[in-house]
Design an enzyme around this catalytic site. Sequence first.
Site, PDB file in Angstrom:
ATOM      1  CG  ASP A   4      -2.006   1.039   1.175  1.00 25.13           C
ATOM      2  OD1 ASP A   4      -2.069   1.771   0.169  1.00 25.13           O
ATOM      3  OD2 ASP A   4      -2.787   1.131   2.131  1.00 25.13           O
ATOM      4  CG  ASP A 100      -3.307   3.806  -3.360  1.00 24.27           C
ATOM      5  OD1 ASP A 100      -4.189   2.947  -3.543  1.00 24.27           O
ATOM      6  OD2 ASP A 100      -3.392   4.690  -2.487  1.00 24.27           O
ATOM      7  CD  GLU A 101      -5.521  -1.106  -1.630  1.00 22.02           C
ATOM      8  OE1 GLU A 101      -5.217  -1.883  -0.704  1.00 22.02           O
ATOM      9  OE2 GLU A 101      -6.523  -0.377  -1.610  1.00 22.02           O
TER      10      GLU A 101
END
Length: 387
Positions: A4, A100-101
């Site tokens: 993350d 974003d992860e």
Amino acid sequence: MHVDLDAFYAAIEQRDHPPWRGLPVVVGAAPGTRGVVATCSYEARRYGVRSAMPIAEAVRRLPPETVYLRPRMGDYAAVSRQVMAALGDISPVVEKVSIDEAFLDLSGLAGLIGPPAAIGALTKAAIRAAVGLSASVGIGPNRLIAKLASEHRKPDGLTVVHPEQVQTFLDPLPFRVLRGVGAKTSARLDGAGVKTVADVRRLPLVELRRLLGARVGAEVHLQARGIADDRVDPARERKSISKETTFPEDVADVAVLRDAVLWAAQEVGFLARQEGRAGVVVTLKIRLRPFETHTRSRTLAVPTASDGEIFRAAWSLFDVHRWAGRSVRLIGVGLSGWAGRQGSQPDLLDAAVEPTSPRSRRLDETLDAVRRRFGDGALQRGLRPRR
């Protein structure tokens, strides 16, 4: 392993603008407008600012030196692609779950790289080398534990939970970390005196099912024991794209609400087009005063990613359900039912809907190009006055 990126949008802005490092940075709506915080730097979070907070509330909390920015989604997406490429060098099985992860399958990597902690450290170093950003990494026997582990020591954290450590890790955490525990579920567990995951685990399954319903009760029962899905599937599709806004004060002005629905439709359409998706199900979410939430959907005859078509379908739901005149706290738009999926039953009322016109497609493409180059706030669609 769950990876993350820390305060992703804000971290990119601080990386690209060194004078902003160490300052509170808020990415989202502009001060003085309606809208919410998309994300913020950890310097801003110290003041209690969080994602989805109304921008007016954020401004009241933050100091004068705060930097407020509109999102640069094209730039963020480019960085995301670099991160995912770096993760692909670590593991051959990477499932991107958002910009974003991602989850990674670490099966068989111990012999190539080393123990889980070494794999996590290598991953963090690879991301920093590729894009100059920090990431929080969690490693565990399944998706739930890996995700909770990545949240455990943010920012820039690395937490490894071995199978024999799962219960020790879970038990002291607040029960709200379990997936599927929403406001109503929380209230019922609060009423039963539950505070931690350990408290949930001590409740018999029959009691959890009585409190939360059969399905949710069974899921929470398993999660409290660390039992969850352990599959990493690169082909797993996101089920929907949605965007919503929370007003700082309740809004009853229909013109303002139409503007908000148009904005949300544009955000959804843009993201859908960037991902090469088209959907047949348009959803309108609305929260009325005091806390009355409704979700209504309409199935189109033809898949779309057009801003205008998404807006018209969403606004028709507002009109059909006669919410005009009601005070609205939140409103949002979603798109799902991707083209090619089976089982979507077209709306008979939409039988005459034609595919997106060439003119409309050209307009969407022009708006997308301007947005990628100059940022989200550079150009927006307008609404013709209703006659």
